[in-house]
Design a protein around this motif. Sequence first.
Motif, PDB file in Angstrom:
ATOM      1  N   ALA A   1       0.835  -1.202   0.000  1.00  0.00           N
ATOM      2  CA  ALA A   1       0.000   0.000   0.000  1.00  0.00           C
ATOM      3  C   ALA A   1       0.871   1.254   0.000  1.00  0.00           C
ATOM      4  CB  ALA A   1      -0.930  -0.003   1.201  1.00  0.00           C
ATOM      5  N   GLY A   2       1.942   1.243   0.787  1.00  0.00           N
ATOM      6  CA  GLY A   2       2.848   2.386   0.807  1.00  0.00           C
ATOM      7  C   GLY A   2       3.493   2.632  -0.542  1.00  0.00           C
ATOM      8  N   VAL A   3       3.900   1.566  -1.213  1.00  0.00           N
ATOM      9  CA  VAL A   3       4.518   1.694  -2.539  1.00  0.00           C
ATOM     10  C   VAL A   3       3.505   2.236  -3.541  1.00  0.00           C
ATOM     11  CG1 VAL A   3       5.523   0.400  -4.459  1.00  0.00           C
ATOM     12  CG2 VAL A   3       6.262  -0.070  -2.125  1.00  0.00           C
ATOM     13  N   TYR A   4       2.294   1.689  -3.537  1.00  0.00           N
ATOM     14  CA  TYR A   4       1.266   2.150  -4.474  1.00  0.00           C
ATOM     15  C   TYR A   4       0.940   3.623  -4.264  1.00  0.00           C
ATOM     16  CZ  TYR A   4      -0.011  -2.418  -6.372  1.00  0.00           C
ATOM     17  OH  TYR A   4      -0.003  -3.612  -7.017  1.00  0.00           O
ATOM     18  N   VAL A   5       0.748   4.022  -3.023  1.00  0.00           N
ATOM     19  CA  VAL A   5       0.377   5.410  -2.741  1.00  0.00           C
ATOM     20  C   VAL A   5       1.498   6.354  -3.143  1.00  0.00           C
ATOM     21  CG1 VAL A   5      -0.113   7.045  -0.872  1.00  0.00           C
ATOM     22  CG2 VAL A   5      -1.289   4.835  -0.952  1.00  0.00           C
ATOM     23  N   ALA A   6       2.732   6.019  -2.776  1.00  0.00           N
ATOM     24  CA  ALA A   6       3.854   6.891  -3.121  1.00  0.00           C
ATOM     25  C   ALA A   6       4.072   6.958  -4.628  1.00  0.00           C
ATOM     26  CB  ALA A   6       5.128   6.405  -2.428  1.00  0.00           C
TER      27      ALA A   6
ATOM     28  N   GLN B   1      10.059  -0.692  -7.266  1.00  0.00           N
ATOM     29  CA  GLN B   1       8.941  -0.962  -6.366  1.00  0.00           C
ATOM     30  C   GLN B   1       9.178  -2.225  -5.551  1.00  0.00           C
ATOM     31  OE1 GLN B   1       8.672   0.309  -9.390  1.00  0.00           O
ATOM     32  NE2 GLN B   1       7.690   2.225  -8.867  1.00  0.00           N
ATOM     33  N   LEU B   2       9.842  -3.214  -6.150  1.00  0.00           N
ATOM     34  CA  LEU B   2      10.167  -4.435  -5.406  1.00  0.00           C
ATOM     35  C   LEU B   2      11.100  -4.116  -4.253  1.00  0.00           C
ATOM     36  CD1 LEU B   2      10.089  -7.532  -5.070  1.00  0.00           C
ATOM     37  CD2 LEU B   2      12.068  -7.622  -6.600  1.00  0.00           C
ATOM     38  N   PHE B   3      12.112  -3.292  -4.491  1.00  0.00           N
ATOM     39  CA  PHE B   3      13.041  -2.930  -3.424  1.00  0.00           C
ATOM     40  C   PHE B   3      12.340  -2.122  -2.328  1.00  0.00           C
ATOM     41  CE2 PHE B   3      16.491  -3.333  -6.778  1.00  0.00           C
ATOM     42  CZ  PHE B   3      16.879  -4.578  -6.336  1.00  0.00           C
ATOM     43  N   ALA B   4      11.431  -1.237  -2.720  1.00  0.00           N
ATOM     44  CA  ALA B   4      10.690  -0.463  -1.728  1.00  0.00           C
ATOM     45  C   ALA B   4       9.820  -1.386  -0.875  1.00  0.00           C
ATOM     46  CB  ALA B   4       9.829   0.598  -2.419  1.00  0.00           C
ATOM     47  N   TRP B   5       9.160  -2.357  -1.520  1.00  0.00           N
ATOM     48  CA  TRP B   5       8.332  -3.305  -0.762  1.00  0.00           C
ATOM     49  C   TRP B   5       9.193  -4.132   0.189  1.00  0.00           C
ATOM     50  CZ3 TRP B   5       8.280  -8.795  -1.311  1.00  0.00           C
ATOM     51  CH2 TRP B   5       7.333  -9.416  -0.500  1.00  0.00           C
ATOM     52  N   LEU B   6      10.337  -4.628  -0.287  1.00  0.00           N
ATOM     53  CA  LEU B   6      11.218  -5.425   0.567  1.00  0.00           C
ATOM     54  C   LEU B   6      11.731  -4.608   1.753  1.00  0.00           C
ATOM     55  CD1 LEU B   6      13.243  -7.450  -2.090  1.00  0.00           C
ATOM     56  CD2 LEU B   6      11.541  -8.334  -0.476  1.00  0.00           C
ATOM     57  N   GLY B   7      12.051  -3.331   1.514  1.00  0.00           N
ATOM     58  CA  GLY B   7      12.481  -2.463   2.610  1.00  0.00           C
ATOM     59  C   GLY B   7      11.378  -2.257   3.630  1.00  0.00           C
ATOM     60  N   GLY B   8      10.155  -2.076   3.153  1.00  0.00           N
ATOM     61  CA  GLY B   8       9.016  -1.940   4.061  1.00  0.00           C
ATOM     62  C   GLY B   8       8.755  -3.218   4.831  1.00  0.00           C
ATOM     63  N   LEU B   9       8.868  -4.342   4.147  1.00  0.00           N
ATOM     64  CA  LEU B   9       8.705  -5.637   4.807  1.00  0.00           C
ATOM     65  C   LEU B   9       9.750  -5.805   5.899  1.00  0.00           C
ATOM     66  CD1 LEU B   9       7.504  -8.494   5.048  1.00  0.00           C
ATOM     67  CD2 LEU B   9       9.021  -9.176   3.192  1.00  0.00           C
ATOM     68  N   GLY B  10      10.993  -5.450   5.593  1.00  0.00           N
ATOM     69  CA  GLY B  10      12.055  -5.532   6.592  1.00  0.00           C
ATOM     70  C   GLY B  10      11.780  -4.646   7.794  1.00  0.00           C
ATOM     71  N   ALA B  11      11.287  -3.433   7.533  1.00  0.00           N
ATOM     72  CA  ALA B  11      10.953  -2.530   8.639  1.00  0.00           C
ATOM     73  C   ALA B  11       9.820  -3.109   9.485  1.00  0.00           C
ATOM     74  CB  ALA B  11      10.555  -1.159   8.099  1.00  0.00           C
ATOM     75  N   GLY B  12       8.840  -3.704   8.828  1.00  0.00           N
ATOM     76  CA  GLY B  12       7.742  -4.316   9.567  1.00  0.00           C
ATOM     77  C   GLY B  12       8.225  -5.444  10.457  1.00  0.00           C
ATOM     78  N   LEU B  13       9.120  -6.255   9.938  1.00  0.00           N
ATOM     79  CA  LEU B  13       9.650  -7.366  10.729  1.00  0.00           C
ATOM     80  C   LEU B  13      10.542  -6.874  11.871  1.00  0.00           C
ATOM     81  CD1 LEU B  13      10.451  -9.937   7.907  1.00  0.00           C
ATOM     82  CD2 LEU B  13       8.560 -10.008   9.548  1.00  0.00           C
ATOM     83  N   LEU B  14      11.297  -5.813  11.613  1.00  0.00           N
ATOM     84  CA  LEU B  14      12.162  -5.261  12.665  1.00  0.00           C
ATOM     85  C   LEU B  14      11.371  -4.633  13.801  1.00  0.00           C
ATOM     86  CD1 LEU B  14      15.001  -3.611  10.553  1.00  0.00           C
ATOM     87  CD2 LEU B  14      15.190  -5.630  12.028  1.00  0.00           C
TER      88      LEU B  14
END
Length: 147
Positions: free
Chosen positions: A60-65, A87-100
């Motif tokens: 959702a963050g990637v789509y909105v941005a 967009q894949l890298f942005a999603w992976l970074g967001g996923l990593g932040a969510g897990l952290l």
Amino acid sequence: TNDTNVYTGALSVNLFLPRIQRWQVATAVGILGTVFAVLGIFENFTTWLILSGNLFAPMAGVYVADYWLNQSRYSHIDDVPAFRWQQLFAWLGGLGAGLLTTSPDNMGFGLLTLTTVPMVDAMLVAAFIQIVLQYVKKSSALSNGPR
């Protein structure tokens, strides 16, 4: 409610397996659901919701941005490539932040806290990375332009 769950599950699965009769799909879905219930899948339901939130919130963050930065591109949707590494890298970074930011008892690492809501953290970080990568891409395209 389980009869409704079996019915809707069978309809959904039947979309992917149209050659199998609906009653056979309903039987298989009912048996599979019963096995999962006996195995105690509901005990991990909250954990599953948190994990799926960490997976989908960065999207959702990637789509909105991306839409915010490229609104004109979306008026001609045929011009948008089917796959974009940025967009894949942005999603992976967001996923990593969510897990952290998710606590260890919910399949995360719990190493830091941004907003106290891991899914919001994942979405914001993914959007931020998308914005940064967009500006990097635009600035590199400008610097590599005709000379």
